[in-house]
Write a protein that holds these residues in place. Structure first.
Motif, short mmCIF file in Angstrom:
data_model
loop_
_atom_site.label_atom_id
_atom_site.label_comp_id
_atom_site.label_asym_id
_atom_site.label_seq_id
_atom_site.Cartn_x
_atom_site.Cartn_y
_atom_site.Cartn_z
N LEU A 88 -5.68 9.13 8.31
CA LEU A 88 -7.23 9.45 8.20
C LEU A 88 -7.66 9.35 6.89
O LEU A 88 -8.79 8.85 6.65
N VAL A 89 -7.12 10.15 5.80
CA VAL A 89 -7.57 10.21 4.60
C VAL A 89 -7.70 8.88 4.09
O VAL A 89 -8.59 8.23 3.27
N ALA A 90 -6.58 7.92 4.37
CA ALA A 90 -6.38 6.53 3.59
C ALA A 90 -7.64 5.57 4.37
O ALA A 90 -8.03 4.83 3.54
N SER A 102 2.33 1.76 -3.43
CA SER A 102 1.51 2.18 -4.38
C SER A 102 0.97 3.56 -4.38
O SER A 102 0.51 4.15 -5.50
N ASN A 103 1.17 4.36 -3.36
CA ASN A 103 1.00 5.56 -2.86
C ASN A 103 2.29 6.26 -2.86
O ASN A 103 2.55 6.96 -2.12
N LYS A 104 2.86 6.54 -4.15
CA LYS A 104 4.19 7.29 -4.15
C LYS A 104 4.18 8.59 -3.51
O LYS A 104 5.08 9.02 -2.79
N LEU A 105 3.62 9.27 -4.37
CA LEU A 105 3.35 10.62 -4.04
C LEU A 105 3.17 11.08 -2.70
O LEU A 105 3.84 11.91 -1.96
N ARG A 106 2.02 10.68 -2.22
CA ARG A 106 1.68 10.81 -0.53
C ARG A 106 2.55 10.29 0.46
O ARG A 106 3.06 11.20 1.21
N THR A 107 2.97 9.18 0.04
CA THR A 107 4.40 8.48 0.67
C THR A 107 5.76 9.43 0.68
O THR A 107 6.31 9.87 1.84
N GLY A 108 5.84 9.82 -0.43
CA GLY A 108 6.84 10.85 -0.67
C GLY A 108 7.22 12.04 0.22
O GLY A 108 7.99 12.70 0.79
N ILE A 109 5.89 12.72 -0.06
CA ILE A 109 5.92 14.00 0.63
C ILE A 109 5.97 13.87 2.30
O ILE A 109 6.62 14.53 3.04
N THR A 110 5.29 12.94 2.69
CA THR A 110 5.27 12.47 4.21
C THR A 110 6.83 12.00 4.69
O THR A 110 7.11 12.49 5.74
N VAL A 111 7.37 11.32 3.76
CA VAL A 111 8.55 11.02 4.26
C VAL A 111 9.70 12.04 4.18
O VAL A 111 10.55 12.14 5.05
N ALA A 112 9.36 13.02 3.36
CA ALA A 112 10.31 14.22 3.22
C ALA A 112 10.07 15.03 4.37
O ALA A 112 11.08 15.55 4.83
N ILE A 113 9.06 15.23 4.72
CA ILE A 113 8.62 16.05 6.18
C ILE A 113 9.31 15.32 7.33
O ILE A 113 9.96 16.16 8.08
N THR A 165 0.80 -1.49 0.14
CA THR A 165 -0.03 -0.05 -0.19
C THR A 165 0.74 1.44 0.20
O THR A 165 0.60 2.06 -0.79
N VAL A 166 1.92 1.13 0.83
CA VAL A 166 3.10 2.36 0.80
C VAL A 166 3.44 2.61 -0.58
O VAL A 166 3.70 3.43 -0.81
N GLN A 226 -3.48 -3.56 12.83
CA GLN A 226 -2.01 -3.98 12.33
C GLN A 226 -1.82 -3.30 11.15
O GLN A 226 -0.42 -2.51 11.08
N GLN A 227 -2.39 -3.49 9.98
CA GLN A 227 -2.15 -3.06 8.80
C GLN A 227 -1.78 -1.45 8.73
O GLN A 227 -0.88 -0.98 8.09
N PHE A 228 -2.77 -0.79 9.19
CA PHE A 228 -2.55 0.65 9.53
C PHE A 228 -1.46 1.17 10.38
O PHE A 228 -0.91 2.18 9.95
N LEU A 229 -1.32 0.56 11.42
CA LEU A 229 -0.14 0.95 12.22
C LEU A 229 1.24 0.73 11.51
O LEU A 229 2.02 1.35 11.75
N PHE A 230 1.24 -0.57 10.86
CA PHE A 230 2.58 -0.86 10.12
C PHE A 230 2.75 0.16 9.01
O PHE A 230 3.99 0.51 8.76
N GLU A 231 1.85 0.65 8.24
CA GLU A 231 1.92 1.67 7.13
C GLU A 231 2.32 2.83 7.88
O GLU A 231 3.42 3.48 7.27
N SER A 232 1.80 3.25 8.86
CA SER A 232 2.32 4.48 9.70
C SER A 232 3.71 4.42 9.93
O SER A 232 4.55 5.29 9.88
#
Length: 427
Positions: free
Chosen positions: A325-327, A19-30, A16-17, A350-356
């Motif tokens: 929350l959007v996810a 597949s959402n490259k843009l959203r993940t990239g922005i959050t990782v950058a912050i 899931t992480v 578990q899935q949502f915690l792992f993603e975060s």
């Protein structure tokens, strides 16, 4: 089976992480910028600390100096020179600003009989001097020091070529000097050996070069090779020389440092004619005193670095929670499908915690790498080795794990509470 379920949740979270490259990239950058600020500043501070320790250790851990006690540079406390007696009268304290006179320094040198100790009398001359030889001149950053035959040894200098100051130089006060390696390099280029017996001009006065000093490795913090050393009797020729003499003492090993400072205090109190109840009007400083002062100053900056990183990470945590929350809203139907085919609330949580946590740890990894690289730019400037603040690297990983956990808990619980029937009908 339980381990497989956790593995499945982790695998699904990773897909899931990705597949959402843009959203993940922005959050990782912050998150990465927050960790980079923290690790980068601390790495730079450690590089500066290392540079300072290397610079000051050149004097040797088995040395100390005696200087006059200038009340204007004391930190904290009451700087007043007046104290009250038990009867309420006001009485003048011992004169804290009384400089050490040449006669006092020479008397101390003759009467300090600690075994194997070397005593040097020296005096700071003017700073910001130009040294000229023919048509060449140095930058106006050369410091002139006046010393004696023991000055080089006590302060950690060594002679590359030529000779040391001798008694005749000292007594006559004649214009002879030893020059630092940077001075020689500027004036004589690739042949610093040619400096011996040449006449250079310092502040308009001619001096014969009798020795060339070995490099002490000048850093950005201390310019120890931008020096000229003459005798303390000669340095009086300069108008803006220090008004007080300094005394340097070197003992044979570190274990003798404490007893020797005790003896030095006793002898110098006698030299200064202090009464038993008078406070010392001089200060004994060990060679690493200034290094410790600078390092304590730099360590206070570490707190500021932590605050900067923490504020950025709080912002990143809020952003990460918002994205999770959007996810949850976007994947309501997916959650319903998981529950409909037998998935439990625990698996969804578990899935949502792992993603975060994956997003947070990715931010930590990139931030640590960038922070160490940025911080070591200072290491290159200060010519220190590659520095990695391992303790803070571990702290950064732990902080990011906690950020990921906190940011993911509420969205994960919200997803886990979804009714599968309602979720499957969600559009």
């Amino acid at each position: 089976m339980k381990g497989m379920t956790i593995f499945d949740s982790l695998s699904l979270a990773w897909r899931t992480v990705r597949s959402n490259k843009l959203r993940t990239g922005i959050t990782v950058a912050i998150i990465a910028f927050g960790i980079m600020a923290l690790i980068g500043i601390i790495t730079a501070i450690e590089a500066m600390n290392q540079s300072l320790k290397e610079s000051f250790s050149s004097m040797g851990a088995n040395a100390f100096n005696i200087r006059f006690k200038d009340s204007r540079v004391r930190f904290g406390g009451n700087n007043s020179d007046v104290k009250k007696t038990t009867r309420g009268r006001k009485e003048k304290k011992s004169n804290l600003d009384k400089p050490i006179q040449k006669e006092e320094a020479e008397y101390f040198k003759q009467n300090f009989n600690f075994p194997s100790a070397k005593v040097s009398i020296y005096r700071r001359g003017p700073g910001g001097q130009e040294v000229n030889y023919k048509d060449k001149k140095t930058n106006p950053q050369i410091v002139v020091w006046g010393g004696d035959e023991n000055y080089l040894q006590v302060t950690g200098y060594a002679i590359e070529m030529g000779r040391n100051l001798n008694d005749l130089d000292q007594q006559s006060g004649r214009n002879v000097c030893l020059i630092g390696s940077n001075v020689a390099k500027t004036l004589f280029g690739d042949r610093p050996d040619k400096s011996i017996d040449k006449i250079v001009r310092i502040g308009g006065l001619p001096y014969r070069v009798i020795g060339l000093l070995k490099s002490k490795g000048s850093s950005a913090m201390l310019r120890q090779d931008d020096v000229v050393v003459t005798t303390y009797n000669n340095v009086r020729n300069f108008q803006n020389a220090s008004r007080s003499y300094l005394i340097g003492v070197m003992v044979s090993n570190v274990n003798e440092l404490e007893p020797s400072t005790g003896v030095a205090t006793s002898v110098f109190r006698s030299v200064r004619r202090l009464k038993p109840l008078d406070e010392d009007n001089f200060v004994i400083e060990k060679s690493d005193k200034f290094a410790e002062m600078f390092i304590s100053f730099l360590s206070s900056i570490t707190g500021s670095a932590g605050a900067i990183g923490l504020i950025t990470l709080i912002g990143a945590a809020i952003g990460l929670m918002n994205i999770m929350l959007v996810a949850v809203n976007e994947r309501t139907k997916e959650v319903g499908l998981i529950k409909a085919i037998g998935g439990k609330s625990k698996n969804v949580r578990q899935q949502f915690l792992f993603e975060s946590m994956i997003i947070s740890l990715l931010g930590a990894i990139f931030g640590i790498i960038l922070g160490v690289l940025v911080g070591n730019v200072f290491g290159l400037i200060l010519k220190t080795g590659f520095v990695v603040p391992w303790a803070w690297v571990i702290v950064g990983v732990v902080i990011c794990s906690v950020v990921g956990l906190i940011a993911g808990i509420y969205p994960a619980m919200k997803a886990a509470r979804l009714n599968p029937i309602v979720a499957l009908r969600y559009e």
